[in-house]
Motif scaffolding. Structure first.
Motif, PDB file in Angstrom:
ATOM      1  N   LYS A   1       0.838  -1.194   0.000  1.00  0.00           N
ATOM      2  CA  LYS A   1       0.000   0.000   0.000  1.00  0.00           C
ATOM      3  C   LYS A   1       0.873   1.244   0.000  1.00  0.00           C
ATOM      4  N   MET A   2       0.447   2.230  -0.768  1.00  0.00           N
ATOM      5  CA  MET A   2       1.112   3.525  -0.789  1.00  0.00           C
ATOM      6  C   MET A   2       0.443   4.412   0.268  1.00  0.00           C
ATOM      7  N   LEU A   3       1.249   4.966   1.165  1.00  0.00           N
ATOM      8  CA  LEU A   3       0.701   5.797   2.231  1.00  0.00           C
ATOM      9  C   LEU A   3       0.795   7.286   1.920  1.00  0.00           C
ATOM     10  N   GLY A   4       1.669   7.676   1.032  1.00  0.00           N
ATOM     11  CA  GLY A   4       1.899   9.083   0.739  1.00  0.00           C
ATOM     12  C   GLY A   4       3.090   9.595   1.517  1.00  0.00           C
ATOM     13  N   ALA A   5       3.599  10.748   1.120  1.00  0.00           N
ATOM     14  CA  ALA A   5       4.761  11.374   1.757  1.00  0.00           C
ATOM     15  C   ALA A   5       5.952  10.421   1.768  1.00  0.00           C
ATOM     16  N   GLU A   6       6.144   9.710   0.652  1.00  0.00           N
ATOM     17  CA  GLU A   6       7.265   8.784   0.447  1.00  0.00           C
ATOM     18  C   GLU A   6       7.277   7.617   1.433  1.00  0.00           C
TER      19      GLU A   6
ATOM     20  N   ILE B   1      10.860   5.738   1.082  1.00  0.00           N
ATOM     21  CA  ILE B   1      11.588   5.879  -0.180  1.00  0.00           C
ATOM     22  C   ILE B   1      12.588   7.010   0.018  1.00  0.00           C
ATOM     23  N   PRO B   2      13.893   6.728  -0.059  1.00  0.00           N
ATOM     24  CA  PRO B   2      14.890   7.774   0.196  1.00  0.00           C
ATOM     25  C   PRO B   2      14.902   8.826  -0.908  1.00  0.00           C
ATOM     26  N   GLY B   3      15.465   9.976  -0.608  1.00  0.00           N
ATOM     27  CA  GLY B   3      15.483  11.099  -1.527  1.00  0.00           C
ATOM     28  C   GLY B   3      16.155  10.811  -2.852  1.00  0.00           C
ATOM     29  N   ARG B   4      17.180   9.968  -2.864  1.00  0.00           N
ATOM     30  CA  ARG B   4      17.895   9.677  -4.108  1.00  0.00           C
ATOM     31  C   ARG B   4      17.053   8.859  -5.094  1.00  0.00           C
ATOM     32  N   MET B   5      15.948   8.280  -4.607  1.00  0.00           N
ATOM     33  CA  MET B   5      15.083   7.469  -5.474  1.00  0.00           C
ATOM     34  C   MET B   5      13.756   8.147  -5.794  1.00  0.00           C
ATOM     35  N   ARG B   6      13.396   9.201  -5.099  1.00  0.00           N
ATOM     36  CA  ARG B   6      12.034   9.743  -5.168  1.00  0.00           C
ATOM     37  C   ARG B   6      11.577  10.089  -6.572  1.00  0.00           C
TER      38      ARG B   6
ATOM     39  N   LYS C   1      13.477   9.570  -9.450  1.00  0.00           N
ATOM     40  CA  LYS C   1      14.122   8.752 -10.479  1.00  0.00           C
ATOM     41  C   LYS C   1      13.449   7.400 -10.640  1.00  0.00           C
ATOM     42  N   THR C   2      13.001   6.823  -9.543  1.00  0.00           N
ATOM     43  CA  THR C   2      12.406   5.490  -9.550  1.00  0.00           C
ATOM     44  C   THR C   2      10.980   5.593  -9.032  1.00  0.00           C
ATOM     45  N   TRP C   3      10.023   5.258  -9.894  1.00  0.00           N
ATOM     46  CA  TRP C   3       8.625   5.304  -9.483  1.00  0.00           C
ATOM     47  C   TRP C   3       8.211   3.935  -8.964  1.00  0.00           C
ATOM     48  N   ILE C   4       7.655   3.919  -7.777  1.00  0.00           N
ATOM     49  CA  ILE C   4       7.253   2.677  -7.122  1.00  0.00           C
ATOM     50  C   ILE C   4       5.735   2.679  -6.990  1.00  0.00           C
ATOM     51  N   LYS C   5       5.122   1.520  -7.323  1.00  0.00           N
ATOM     52  CA  LYS C   5       3.667   1.398  -7.217  1.00  0.00           C
ATOM     53  C   LYS C   5       3.331   0.099  -6.493  1.00  0.00           C
ATOM     54  N   GLU C   6       2.059  -0.089  -6.159  1.00  0.00           N
ATOM     55  CA  GLU C   6       1.626  -1.286  -5.449  1.00  0.00           C
ATOM     56  C   GLU C   6       1.877  -2.513  -6.307  1.00  0.00           C
ATOM     57  N   GLY C   7       2.383  -3.579  -5.686  1.00  0.00           N
ATOM     58  CA  GLY C   7       2.676  -4.815  -6.394  1.00  0.00           C
ATOM     59  C   GLY C   7       4.118  -4.933  -6.856  1.00  0.00           C
ATOM     60  N   ASP C   8       4.898  -3.853  -6.757  1.00  0.00           N
ATOM     61  CA  ASP C   8       6.304  -3.905  -7.166  1.00  0.00           C
ATOM     62  C   ASP C   8       7.113  -4.711  -6.153  1.00  0.00           C
ATOM     63  N   VAL C   9       8.160  -5.355  -6.658  1.00  0.00           N
ATOM     64  CA  VAL C   9       9.092  -6.098  -5.809  1.00  0.00           C
ATOM     65  C   VAL C   9      10.286  -5.182  -5.551  1.00  0.00           C
ATOM     66  N   VAL C  10      10.620  -4.973  -4.277  1.00  0.00           N
ATOM     67  CA  VAL C  10      11.689  -4.055  -3.901  1.00  0.00           C
ATOM     68  C   VAL C  10      12.662  -4.738  -2.939  1.00  0.00           C
ATOM     69  N   LEU C  11      13.841  -4.160  -2.838  1.00  0.00           N
ATOM     70  CA  LEU C  11      14.837  -4.596  -1.867  1.00  0.00           C
ATOM     71  C   LEU C  11      14.839  -3.564  -0.749  1.00  0.00           C
ATOM     72  N   ALA C  12      14.637  -4.009   0.480  1.00  0.00           N
ATOM     73  CA  ALA C  12      14.533  -3.095   1.619  1.00  0.00           C
ATOM     74  C   ALA C  12      15.561  -3.447   2.680  1.00  0.00           C
ATOM     75  N   ALA C  13      15.988  -2.425   3.403  1.00  0.00           N
ATOM     76  CA  ALA C  13      16.936  -2.597   4.510  1.00  0.00           C
ATOM     77  C   ALA C  13      16.239  -2.204   5.807  1.00  0.00           C
ATOM     78  N   PRO C  14      15.848  -3.189   6.637  1.00  0.00           N
ATOM     79  CA  PRO C  14      15.193  -2.866   7.913  1.00  0.00           C
ATOM     80  C   PRO C  14      16.126  -2.078   8.830  1.00  0.00           C
ATOM     81  N   TRP C  15      15.540  -1.190   9.608  1.00  0.00           N
ATOM     82  CA  TRP C  15      16.311  -0.386  10.542  1.00  0.00           C
ATOM     83  C   TRP C  15      16.741  -1.247  11.717  1.00  0.00           C
ATOM     84  N   ASP C  16      17.928  -0.948  12.274  1.00  0.00           N
ATOM     85  CA  ASP C  16      18.429  -1.690  13.430  1.00  0.00           C
ATOM     86  C   ASP C  16      17.647  -1.354  14.698  1.00  0.00           C
TER      87      ASP C  16
END
Length: 107
Positions: free
Chosen positions: A28-33, A49-54, A56-71
């Motif tokens: 689900k897209m929540l808004g505000a990145e 979604i970090p600033g370097r991707m905002r 340049k890379t458009w992300i939508k529901e159903g996309d497969v992404v690589l994520a880094a969980p916070w420690d």
């Protein structure tokens, strides 16, 4: 000037999940990145979604992404990369991910 060959496939390697990274599907897209992702480790996280991707890379529901969980907050993550369809096929061929799991998370 030589013509460009349209059938040239990229020789770029597909990024695989490293230490502290997990493959997720956008729910689900929540808004505000911010988005909600369902990860292969069974958890559902709020990802950013970090600033370097905002733009340049458009992300939508159903996309497969690589994520880094916070420690310090494991229920949140940063998006590292968005996989294209041909890259998902390469990951399935290399047995990094299972096609049925991706389809189950998308559906």
């Amino acid at each position: 000037m030589p013509k460009k060959d349209k059938n040239v496939q990229s020789t770029r390697d597909v990024p695989k999940p490293g230490e502290g990274e997990v493959i997720c599907v956008v729910k689900k897209m929540l808004g505000a990145e911010h988005i909600i992702v369902s990860c292969l480790d069974g958890k559902e996280r709020t990802a950013r979604i970090p600033g370097r991707m905002r733009k340049k890379t458009w992300i939508k529901e159903g996309d497969v992404v690589l994520a880094a969980p916070w420690d310090f907050q494991p229920n949140k993550a940063d998006i590292v990369y968005r996989y294209m369809n041909d890259e998902i096929k390469k990951l399935v061929e290399e047995k990094v991910i299972n096609r049925e799991i991706i389809d189950q998370l998308r559906g």
